[in-house]
Design a protein around this motif. Structure first.
Motif, PDB file in Angstrom:
ATOM      1  N   UNK A  29      12.599  -7.454   7.311  1.00  0.00           N
ATOM      2  CA  UNK A  29      11.281  -6.845   7.167  1.00  0.00           C
ATOM      3  C   UNK A  29      10.673  -6.581   8.520  1.00  0.00           C
ATOM      4  N   UNK A  30      10.213  -5.354   8.689  1.00  0.00           N
ATOM      5  CA  UNK A  30       9.450  -4.996   9.876  1.00  0.00           C
ATOM      6  C   UNK A  30       7.984  -5.322   9.627  1.00  0.00           C
ATOM      7  N   UNK A  31       7.335  -5.893  10.619  1.00  0.00           N
ATOM      8  CA  UNK A  31       5.913  -6.247  10.499  1.00  0.00           C
ATOM      9  C   UNK A  31       5.069  -5.287  11.331  1.00  0.00           C
ATOM     10  N   UNK A  32       3.928  -4.931  10.788  1.00  0.00           N
ATOM     11  CA  UNK A  32       2.972  -4.115  11.527  1.00  0.00           C
ATOM     12  C   UNK A  32       1.585  -4.684  11.253  1.00  0.00           C
ATOM     13  N   UNK A  33       0.914  -5.125  12.322  1.00  0.00           N
ATOM     14  CA  UNK A  33      -0.362  -5.826  12.164  1.00  0.00           C
ATOM     15  C   UNK A  33      -1.537  -4.899  11.887  1.00  0.00           C
ATOM     16  N   UNK A  34      -1.438  -3.655  12.335  1.00  0.00           N
ATOM     17  CA  UNK A  34      -2.555  -2.743  12.116  1.00  0.00           C
ATOM     18  C   UNK A  34      -2.065  -1.305  12.103  1.00  0.00           C
ATOM     19  N   UNK A  35      -2.937  -0.426  11.605  1.00  0.00           N
ATOM     20  CA  UNK A  35      -2.636   1.001  11.554  1.00  0.00           C
ATOM     21  C   UNK A  35      -3.596   1.803  12.420  1.00  0.00           C
ATOM     22  N   UNK A  36      -4.184   1.141  13.406  1.00  0.00           N
ATOM     23  CA  UNK A  36      -5.139   1.841  14.280  1.00  0.00           C
ATOM     24  C   UNK A  36      -4.481   2.993  15.036  1.00  0.00           C
ATOM     25  N   UNK A  37      -3.205   2.899  15.288  1.00  0.00           N
ATOM     26  CA  UNK A  37      -2.503   3.929  16.039  1.00  0.00           C
ATOM     27  C   UNK A  37      -2.435   5.253  15.284  1.00  0.00           C
ATOM     28  N   UNK A  38      -2.801   5.240  13.996  1.00  0.00           N
ATOM     29  CA  UNK A  38      -2.777   6.485  13.223  1.00  0.00           C
ATOM     30  C   UNK A  38      -3.942   7.422  13.542  1.00  0.00           C
ATOM     31  N   UNK A  39      -5.047   6.861  14.058  1.00  0.00           N
ATOM     32  CA  UNK A  39      -6.272   7.648  14.193  1.00  0.00           C
ATOM     33  C   UNK A  39      -6.106   8.964  14.957  1.00  0.00           C
ATOM     34  N   UNK A  40      -5.331   8.998  16.057  1.00  0.00           N
ATOM     35  CA  UNK A  40      -5.212  10.278  16.787  1.00  0.00           C
ATOM     36  C   UNK A  40      -4.351  11.329  16.091  1.00  0.00           C
ATOM     37  N   UNK A  41      -3.635  10.934  15.019  1.00  0.00           N
ATOM     38  CA  UNK A  41      -2.649  11.835  14.407  1.00  0.00           C
ATOM     39  C   UNK A  41      -3.318  12.706  13.344  1.00  0.00           C
ATOM     40  N   UNK A  42      -4.228  13.525  13.757  1.00  0.00           N
ATOM     41  CA  UNK A  42      -5.047  14.301  12.819  1.00  0.00           C
ATOM     42  C   UNK A  42      -4.270  15.382  12.088  1.00  0.00           C
ATOM     43  N   UNK A  43      -3.111  15.758  12.584  1.00  0.00           N
ATOM     44  CA  UNK A  43      -2.323  16.815  11.948  1.00  0.00           C
ATOM     45  C   UNK A  43      -1.302  16.267  10.948  1.00  0.00           C
ATOM     46  N   UNK A  83       0.766  15.203   7.953  1.00  0.00           N
ATOM     47  CA  UNK A  83       0.784  15.605   6.552  1.00  0.00           C
ATOM     48  C   UNK A  83       1.666  14.686   5.705  1.00  0.00           C
ATOM     49  N   UNK A  84       2.684  14.107   6.310  1.00  0.00           N
ATOM     50  CA  UNK A  84       3.625  13.265   5.566  1.00  0.00           C
ATOM     51  C   UNK A  84       3.768  11.940   6.302  1.00  0.00           C
ATOM     52  N   UNK A  85       3.480  10.820   5.620  1.00  0.00           N
ATOM     53  CA  UNK A  85       3.581   9.489   6.221  1.00  0.00           C
ATOM     54  C   UNK A  85       4.328   8.563   5.275  1.00  0.00           C
ATOM     55  N   UNK A  86       5.443   8.006   5.760  1.00  0.00           N
ATOM     56  CA  UNK A  86       6.260   7.096   4.952  1.00  0.00           C
ATOM     57  C   UNK A  86       6.508   5.820   5.738  1.00  0.00           C
ATOM     58  N   UNK A  87       5.895   4.715   5.268  1.00  0.00           N
ATOM     59  CA  UNK A  87       6.083   3.392   5.884  1.00  0.00           C
ATOM     60  C   UNK A  87       6.734   2.429   4.896  1.00  0.00           C
ATOM     61  N   UNK A  88       7.473   2.936   3.951  1.00  0.00           N
ATOM     62  CA  UNK A  88       8.100   2.106   2.920  1.00  0.00           C
ATOM     63  C   UNK A  88       8.890   0.948   3.527  1.00  0.00           C
ATOM     64  N   UNK A  89       8.637  -0.258   3.018  1.00  0.00           N
ATOM     65  CA  UNK A  89       9.378  -1.443   3.434  1.00  0.00           C
ATOM     66  C   UNK A  89       8.804  -2.174   4.627  1.00  0.00           C
ATOM     67  N   UNK A  90       7.796  -1.624   5.302  1.00  0.00           N
ATOM     68  CA  UNK A  90       7.191  -2.285   6.464  1.00  0.00           C
ATOM     69  C   UNK A  90       6.078  -3.213   5.981  1.00  0.00           C
ATOM     70  N   UNK A  91       6.104  -4.443   6.432  1.00  0.00           N
ATOM     71  CA  UNK A  91       5.133  -5.451   5.994  1.00  0.00           C
ATOM     72  C   UNK A  91       3.769  -5.191   6.618  1.00  0.00           C
ATOM     73  N   UNK A  92       2.784  -4.867   5.756  1.00  0.00           N
ATOM     74  CA  UNK A  92       1.427  -4.565   6.228  1.00  0.00           C
ATOM     75  C   UNK A  92       0.409  -5.587   5.719  1.00  0.00           C
TER      76      UNK A  92
END
Length: 798
Positions: free
Chosen positions: A148-162, A164-173
């Protein structure tokens, strides 16, 4: 579900991917015409530093070669800027460094289906100054990957305004408590996949102004533990959803009323939750829906047939394992010309189809298991020429139209007719099945020919006779075969050398003969030959199969000693981190009884060699298989003692060594077998006292009878032969002690008499000796008198 999702991807996403593929192909063909941007190359090399590339997939990433020609890298054919990075399913490990998002013109990033350990989110990531062009981002891992991949936050998404497709299946959030706000800041987002991300919270009162999901078309939150109840507010935030997967998310309560507002919905999956109550009639107004999955809930009511009848676009219907009732007939399906998939497992519907009904559809998948279809085989199924999957197990069928029936089953790749009462001779058929389940019926005659692509064959509990067809030698993909309880004969094991992928073999309760071959599949988990006529010795290769954990050779004519070898049965010594387990069906014998086994017991460690003609001593290596739970060596001719190391088999639950020629004392270490629930050491030559301990004394006398020299609880106390032996020995020792004491006292008496009369006789008979003796006595008396008077006068003066 994942396959269905891929197949039913919304048109807009398919268009995006098509454009991307075209662009990638065009740019890859022209990349030699441009030079890679130095800044982009530097960013790519930083990304490469954290990657372990065991397969050499990105070995081309070096400064000696232009980065536009690197594996997975695609550049704009005019500017030379990196626009795409496609490293999906490249066998990469190590670290995902999201500094890769610093690529200014990157529009497509696919790192899916690798085996990364860590995601590194640089602190500078939120300081991206350029406008992101990224519209496709896939970091998903394999759906059933144990890591399992761990990711503590999704703050890094904010600049990605364009995006359209986001797939994080299997990542521990699970540490990201504001995941919904994070994704809602992506104004262009069309598809969001967060399946199996350990998402647990769901915001109850969000700010509609803050959360903007109006563009969302695809949403997959399956296999999480959100445990929310009817979040109607959430589905008011978007009206354009066409794909919604909330399977196995712990939703409870009634079906969400807000779902009825999603008029564009085409795929709805609410399976494996805790939904209850009635299905709203308004669902029939979702005119575009073609995939409806309500499988495995607690839904009830009798209106579901009428709802289905009005969903004219429906292609896929799965409503099995609910509490629905009512009647299903040809009227239910008369308008559904696009139907391909029906699953009505374990439902209490009354099925009333006209015998002459010809459906307007051609199914690929039909499951009616655990429903009441019989006694006649449903005639409308004979008309289905495109079936790839048919499951009519436990459906009460006993009568078939022979010609139509044989023609039907011969062409279906997955066929399950288990637990019916069908009586037919199919020996002349060549079945196209890769998965064949005909167990628990009354099939007669010889075995059919089977497709060389077959992987599972279960024909147990029938009346098949004759030998295994020669054509079965070609089943090189076979991993499961169960022929238990038939009337089969001949030398069956000659095929084993060809079945190199075999995992499960059960030929028990037949009349097979021959010897056990030396060459066996190294993948074997189960090897069951119980109750046949096999003879010869047990090859040592059988005890060196690393994955074997259920061995049953009992009730045969095997002879000779146990093999002297290393007993390298790895799974009987150690338990793997991820124990292999899948549904199996066989009779499991332990604790003096037999049980019908399913997946709950599929990984039990068992060795049963009982009722053969085996002889000699049991190698000590057998007792080092510490994970074994059932060991049965009874009714053979084994000799020797039980070694102390048996105390290390601490998982033992059933031990039967009865009716052999074992001897010696029962080792005290056996009292350490704390899980032992059944013990039989009867009818051997054990002697001495049964070791004292709670475990061994908990069994009754029948566990030890037939060992004349054995005593102690629960048998009689050691006061019989052993007691008499000790009494006799003690008596002899006491008699010896008395004899020694009598001799000692007699010698002392004789010596005293001899000395006394030697001295006194001499004084009495010789005068000179007598006078000398008297003078000596008088002299001693005078000296004592003088000493006494001197001491007395001295005392008085003081």
């Amino acid at each position: 579900m994942m396959t269905i999702f891929t197949k039913q991807m919304p048109f807009l996403l398919l268009l995006l991917l098509s454009l991307t593929t075209f662009h990638r192909t065009r740019s890859s063909n022209d990349h030699k015409l441009v030079r890679c941007n130095e800044k982009d190359q530097e960013t790519l090399l930083i990304f490469k530093k954290g990657i372990n590339d065991s397969y050499g997939q990105i070995s081309t990433w070096s400064t000696e070669k232009d980065c536009c020609a690197w594996e997975g890298v695609h550049c704009d054919n005019i500017t030379g800027r990196v626009t795409e990075l496609d490293l999906g399913n490249h066998g990469l490990t190590g670290e995902i460094n999201l500094s890769i998002l610093q690529l200014e013109f990157l529009s497509y990033l696919d790192l899916s289906w690798n085996d990364f350990d860590v995601i590194n989110i640089p602190t500078t990531q939120n300081n991206i100054t350029h406008a992101s062009n990224l519209f496709y981002l896939d970091l998903s891992i394999y759906f059933f990957d144990t890591s399992t991949l761990h990711m503590d936050n999704l703050d890094w998404l904010y600049p990605l305004s364009s995006l359209k497709y986001l797939n994080l299946t299997g990542i521990d959030l699970h540490r990201e408590t504001n995941w919904l706000q994070a994704v809602a800041t992506l104004p262009s987002l069309l598809a969001l996949q967060l399946s199996q991300c350990n998402v647990t919270n769901f915001i109850i009162n969000p700010s509609v102004e803050y959360l903007n999901l109006s563009s969302l078309v695809t949403l997959d939150l399956s296999f999480n533990n959100i445990t929310f109840k009817s979040p109607n507010w959430f589905f008011n935030l978007t009206k354009d959803l066409t794909y919604l997967d909330l399977s196995r998310t712990n939703i409870h309560g009634e079906i969400l009323s807000s779902l009825l507002n999603l008029k564009k919905l085409r795929i709805l999956d609410l399976s494996l939750n805790h939904l209850q109550g009635f299905v709203p009639d308004e669902i029939s107004q979702l005119a575009n829906i073609h995939h409806l999955d309500l499988f495995g809930n607690w839904l009830s009511g009798s209106n579901i047939p009428s709802i289905v009848a009005n969903l004219s676009s429906l292609e896929h219907l799965n409503i099995g394992y609910n509490n629905f009732s009512g009647k299903i007939s040809e009227i239910t399906f008369s308008k559904l010309s696009n139907f391909e998939y029906i699953d009505l497992r374990s439902l209490n519907f009354v099925f009333q189809f006209d015998l002459n009904w010809v459906p307007p559809f051609q199914l690929q998948h039909l499951s009616l298991s655990n429903t009441n279809q019989g006694p006649n085989f449903p005639s409308w199924i004979y008309t289905q020429k495109s079936l790839q999957f048919l499951d009519l197990s436990s459906s009460g069928i006993s009568l078939v139209d022979r010609n139509n029936f044989l023609s039907l089953i011969e062409r279906i790749p997955y066929l399950s007719l288990s637990n019916n009462s069908i009586t037919e001779d199919i020996s002349n058929l060549t079945l196209k099945c890769d998965s064949l389940y005909l167990d628990h019926n009354n099939f007669t005659g010889g075995l059919p020919n089977i497709s060389p692509m077959a992987i599972v064959v279960d024909l147990s509990y029938n009346s098949f006779s004759g030998s295994i067809p020669h054509s079965w030698k070609n089943l090189k993909y076979l991993y499961y075969i169960n022929l238990w309880n038939n009337k089969l004969s001949g030398e069956a094991l000659g095929h084993l050398s060809n079945w190199t992928r075999l995992d499960y073999l059960n030929l028990g309760e037949n009349e097979f003969s021959g010897t056990i071959p030396i060459k066996l599949s190294q993948n074997l988990n189960y090897f069951i030959l119980r109750s046949n006529q096999f003879e010869g010795t047990i090859p040592q290769q059988l005890f060196n199969l690393p994955y074997l954990f259920h061995l049953d050779l009992s009730h045969n004519k095997l002879s000779g000693p146990m093999p002297e070898c290393a007993y390298n049965l790895t799974l009987m010594v150690t338990l793997p981190m991820n124990s292999h387990s899948y549904f199996v069906s066989f009779e499991w014998f332990t604790k003096g009884q037999d049980y019908y086994v399913d997946d709950d017991y599929s990984n039990r460690r068992t060795i049963d060699l009982s009722r053969n003609n085996l002889s000699g001593e049991v190698p000590s290596e057998l007792y080092h298989l510490v994970q074994v739970q059932t060991l049965n060596l009874s009714h053979n001719n084994f000799i020797g003692t039980i070694p102390k190391v048996i105390g290390g088999m601490k998982n033992m639950e059933s031990l039967d060594l009865s009716n052999n020629k074992f001897c010696g004392e029962i080792p005290q270490s056996m009292s350490l077998l704390s899980f032992l629930g059944y013990l039989n050491l009867s009818y051997n030559n054990f002697d001495g006292k049964i070791p004292i301990g709670t475990q061994l004394q908990s069994f009754n006398a029948s566990s030890y009878i037939g060992n004349p020299k054995l005593c102690g609880a629960p048998l009689k106390n050691c006061t019989t032969k052993e007691g008499n032996h000790k009494t006799t020995k003690t008596s002899q020792e006491n008699e010896d002690d008395d004899s020694i004491r009598e001799s000692l006292f007699l010698g002392m008496g004789v010596g005293f008499a001899a000395g006394f009369w030697g001295i006194c006789g001499s004084l009495f008979l010789i005068r000179k000796w007598r006078h000398a003796y008297y003078r000596f006595v008088d002299g001693v008396g005078d000296k004592l008198y003088v000493i006494f008077m001197v001491k007395l006068n001295s005392f008085r003066r003081n």
